[in-house]
Scaffold this motif. Structure first.
Motif, PDB file in Angstrom:
ATOM      1  N   LEU A  73       0.847  -1.194   0.000  1.00 61.25           N
ATOM      2  CA  LEU A  73       0.000   0.000   0.000  1.00 61.25           C
ATOM      3  C   LEU A  73       0.881   1.241   0.000  1.00 61.25           C
ATOM      4  N   CYS A  74       0.827   1.970  -1.113  1.00 62.90           N
ATOM      5  CA  CYS A  74       1.537   3.246  -1.221  1.00 62.90           C
ATOM      6  C   CYS A  74       0.505   4.355  -1.055  1.00 62.90           C
ATOM      7  N   ASN A  75       0.868   5.395  -0.337  1.00 61.38           N
ATOM      8  CA  ASN A  75      -0.016   6.539  -0.099  1.00 61.38           C
ATOM      9  C   ASN A  75      -1.392   6.110   0.409  1.00 61.38           C
ATOM     10  N   PRO A  76      -1.466   5.241   1.416  1.00 63.49           N
ATOM     11  CA  PRO A  76      -2.764   4.747   1.890  1.00 63.49           C
ATOM     12  C   PRO A  76      -3.604   5.858   2.522  1.00 63.49           C
ATOM     13  N   ARG A  77      -4.900   5.844   2.233  1.00 61.77           N
ATOM     14  CA  ARG A  77      -5.824   6.761   2.918  1.00 61.77           C
ATOM     15  C   ARG A  77      -7.087   5.995   3.257  1.00 61.77           C
ATOM     16  N   ILE A  78      -7.524   6.161   4.505  1.00 65.03           N
ATOM     17  CA  ILE A  78      -8.733   5.479   4.983  1.00 65.03           C
ATOM     18  C   ILE A  78      -9.940   6.252   4.471  1.00 65.03           C
ATOM     19  N   LEU A  79     -10.819   5.535   3.764  1.00 69.66           N
ATOM     20  CA  LEU A  79     -12.022   6.185   3.236  1.00 69.66           C
ATOM     21  C   LEU A  79     -13.148   6.099   4.247  1.00 69.66           C
ATOM     22  N   GLU A  80     -13.190   4.969   4.972  1.00 63.13           N
ATOM     23  CA  GLU A  80     -14.266   4.764   5.922  1.00 63.13           C
ATOM     24  C   GLU A  80     -13.801   3.798   6.999  1.00 63.13           C
ATOM     25  N   ARG A  81     -14.267   4.009   8.215  1.00 61.54           N
ATOM     26  CA  ARG A  81     -13.947   3.065   9.295  1.00 61.54           C
ATOM     27  C   ARG A  81     -15.221   2.797  10.081  1.00 61.54           C
ATOM     28  N   ARG A  82     -15.324   1.582  10.645  1.00 62.75           N
ATOM     29  CA  ARG A  82     -16.518   1.212  11.417  1.00 62.75           C
ATOM     30  C   ARG A  82     -16.121   0.380  12.629  1.00 62.75           C
ATOM     31  N   GLY A  83     -16.888   0.559  13.700  1.00 63.31           N
ATOM     32  CA  GLY A  83     -16.767  -0.312  14.866  1.00 63.31           C
ATOM     33  C   GLY A  83     -15.447  -0.162  15.607  1.00 63.31           C
ATOM     34  N   VAL A 107     -12.146  -1.319   8.088  1.00 65.28           N
ATOM     35  CA  VAL A 107     -11.705  -0.114   7.373  1.00 65.28           C
ATOM     36  C   VAL A 107     -11.778  -0.343   5.868  1.00 65.28           C
ATOM     37  N   GLN A 108     -12.019   0.738   5.180  1.00 67.17           N
ATOM     38  CA  GLN A 108     -11.924   0.731   3.721  1.00 67.17           C
ATOM     39  C   GLN A 108     -10.791   1.694   3.389  1.00 67.17           C
ATOM     40  N   VAL A 109      -9.776   1.189   2.699  1.00 67.89           N
ATOM     41  CA  VAL A 109      -8.582   1.993   2.450  1.00 67.89           C
ATOM     42  C   VAL A 109      -8.304   2.038   0.952  1.00 67.89           C
ATOM     43  N   GLU A 110      -7.904   3.212   0.507  1.00 73.37           N
ATOM     44  CA  GLU A 110      -7.520   3.371  -0.901  1.00 73.37           C
ATOM     45  C   GLU A 110      -6.019   3.598  -0.925  1.00 73.37           C
ATOM     46  N   GLU A 122     -10.957  -3.530   1.445  1.00 72.22           N
ATOM     47  CA  GLU A 122     -11.769  -3.523   2.661  1.00 72.22           C
ATOM     48  C   GLU A 122     -11.216  -4.593   3.581  1.00 72.22           C
ATOM     49  N   ALA A 123     -11.070  -4.260   4.851  1.00 72.57           N
ATOM     50  CA  ALA A 123     -10.413  -5.193   5.765  1.00 72.57           C
ATOM     51  C   ALA A 123     -11.087  -5.180   7.116  1.00 72.57           C
ATOM     52  N   GLU A 124     -11.081  -6.357   7.771  1.00 76.83           N
ATOM     53  CA  GLU A 124     -11.559  -6.443   9.146  1.00 76.83           C
ATOM     54  C   GLU A 124     -10.567  -7.298   9.931  1.00 76.83           C
ATOM     55  N   GLY A 125     -10.805  -7.418  11.245  1.00 75.09           N
ATOM     56  CA  GLY A 125      -9.961  -8.277  12.064  1.00 75.09           C
ATOM     57  C   GLY A 125      -8.493  -7.881  11.987  1.00 75.09           C
ATOM     58  N   LEU A 126      -7.632  -8.905  11.896  1.00 78.32           N
ATOM     59  CA  LEU A 126      -6.181  -8.675  11.936  1.00 78.32           C
ATOM     60  C   LEU A 126      -5.707  -7.745  10.816  1.00 78.32           C
ATOM     61  N   MET A 127      -6.294  -7.903   9.617  1.00 80.93           N
ATOM     62  CA  MET A 127      -5.837  -7.054   8.518  1.00 80.93           C
ATOM     63  C   MET A 127      -6.184  -5.585   8.778  1.00 80.93           C
ATOM     64  N   ALA A 128      -7.337  -5.334   9.355  1.00 85.74           N
ATOM     65  CA  ALA A 128      -7.723  -3.953   9.691  1.00 85.74           C
ATOM     66  C   ALA A 128      -6.773  -3.378  10.744  1.00 85.74           C
ATOM     67  N   VAL A 129      -6.435  -4.201  11.734  1.00 89.69           N
ATOM     68  CA  VAL A 129      -5.480  -3.767  12.768  1.00 89.69           C
ATOM     69  C   VAL A 129      -4.147  -3.406  12.118  1.00 89.69           C
ATOM     70  N   CYS A 130      -3.691  -4.308  11.240  1.00 88.81           N
ATOM     71  CA  CYS A 130      -2.393  -4.130  10.607  1.00 88.81           C
ATOM     72  C   CYS A 130      -2.355  -2.828   9.797  1.00 88.81           C
ATOM     73  N   ILE A 131      -3.390  -2.570   9.020  1.00 86.15           N
ATOM     74  CA  ILE A 131      -3.434  -1.349   8.199  1.00 86.15           C
ATOM     75  C   ILE A 131      -3.329  -0.110   9.092  1.00 86.15           C
ATOM     76  N   GLN A 132      -4.075  -0.100  10.186  1.00 85.84           N
ATOM     77  CA  GLN A 132      -4.071   1.079  11.064  1.00 85.84           C
ATOM     78  C   GLN A 132      -2.727   1.226  11.777  1.00 85.84           C
TER      79      GLN A 132
END
Ligand code: NI
Length: 167
Positions: A73-83, A107-110, A122-132
């Motif tokens: 992921l280059c230049n990642p930006r979170i478009l939406e986050r939930r929960g 999270v939804q990340v572009e 779009e990611a949840e669980g461990l992948m969502a944690v990792c992205i953040q």
């Protein structure tokens, strides 16, 4: 490919704010391959460029069991986050220590890939944690910053002790 040195806390370079990736060239793709090699060798699930002293907005991750789902992921930006979710996190810049951190559960990340092509993930669980977690690194932020001063000092003492024992 070559393995890179991972900066360890409290190296002040971990506090650097990364600049956007502007050029998607062979040098960038070599950097990405080296980061994957470094991350897999260390049994990590994510590695931010900041951690290898490259201050560009870029990270690699692979949260699969068999190291066969690489993401860049280059230049990642979170478009939406939930929960919210509270999961135990570790970090290659803090070997051997772990702490619970609260993050968004979805999270939804572009981002751009290593060729500069934009995609949405779009990611949840461990992948969502990792992205953040990795996106924090790109801002010079590390996971222990979320802890209370007491918890942080206990963990950092443990990190010191482990380093002394390792010689
Ligand atoms: Ni980390």
């Amino acid at each position: 490919m070559s393995k890179l040195t991972v900066l360890e806390f409290p190296d002040p370079r971990l506090r650097t704010k990364a600049a956007p990736v502007a050029v998607f060239d062979d040098a960038l793709r070599t950097r990405v391959s080296d980061m994957f090699e470094t991350m897999y060798a260390a049994r990590g699930v994510g590695l931010a460029a900041t951690q290898v002293d490259c201050h560009q907005r870029l990270f690699v991750m692979d949260v699969s069991e068999h190291d066969n789902q690489p993401h860049v992921l280059c230049n990642p930006r979170i478009l939406e986050r939930r929960g919210t979710q509270m999961e135990q996190e570790g970090c290659l810049s803090f070997p051997g220590i772990f702490a619970d951190v609260e993050r968004a559960s979805w999270v939804q990340v572009e981002a751009e890939d290593a060729d500069g092509k934009t995609f949405v993930l779009e990611a949840e669980g461990l992948m969502a944690v990792c992205i953040q977690h990795e996106m924090d690194h790109l801002q010079g932020k590390v996971f222990v910053d979320y802890l209370s001063p007491l918890k942080r000092s206990i963990l950092l003492k443990k990190l010191d002790k482990q380093r002394r024992q390792a010689g």
